[in-house]
Design a protein around this motif. Structure first.
Motif, PDB file in Angstrom:
ATOM      1  N   SER A 108     -67.639  71.641  49.395  1.00 28.38           N
ATOM      2  CA  SER A 108     -67.078  70.718  50.393  1.00 28.38           C
ATOM      3  C   SER A 108     -66.927  69.292  49.868  1.00 28.38           C
ATOM      4  N   SER A 109     -67.574  68.966  48.752  1.00 28.69           N
ATOM      5  CA  SER A 109     -67.459  67.627  48.173  1.00 28.69           C
ATOM      6  C   SER A 109     -66.185  67.458  47.357  1.00 28.69           C
ATOM      7  N   GLU A 133     -62.301  67.389  46.262  1.00 29.53           N
ATOM      8  CA  GLU A 133     -61.071  66.927  46.906  1.00 29.53           C
ATOM      9  C   GLU A 133     -59.875  67.554  46.202  1.00 29.53           C
TER      10      GLU A 133
END
Length: 79
Positions: A54-55, A57
């Motif tokens: 989830s970190s 991009e």
């Protein structure tokens, strides 16, 4: 994080488990680890890679091409 940091040899993308490239700060962007296969950039905060899925991009095609230029100029690769 330095390009010759031994930690870079064992770090891997949390999604495809492949090697990551160190992106050193260039004035516009901060330090990050980049996976060109998935076009995902993971931030490095206070010297600590943020490698949770989830970190990461997702980057655009234009940003991907820009980051590949930075990768080719940088001496360090996590592999």
């Amino acid at each position: 994080m330095k390009p010759d940091d031994p930690l870079l040899r064992i770090l891997a993308c949390p999604l495809d488990k492949g090697p990551l490239h160190l992106l050193v700060p260039d004035g516009e962007e901060g330090e990050a680890l980049y996976n060109p296969r998935l076009r995902r950039r993971y931030p490095v905060t206070d010297g600590i890679p943020q490698l949770l899925p989830s970190s990461g991009e997702q980057v655009s095609q234009e940003e991907h091409e820009k980051l590949l230029t930075r990768v080719s100029q940088a001496p360090g690769t996590a592999s």
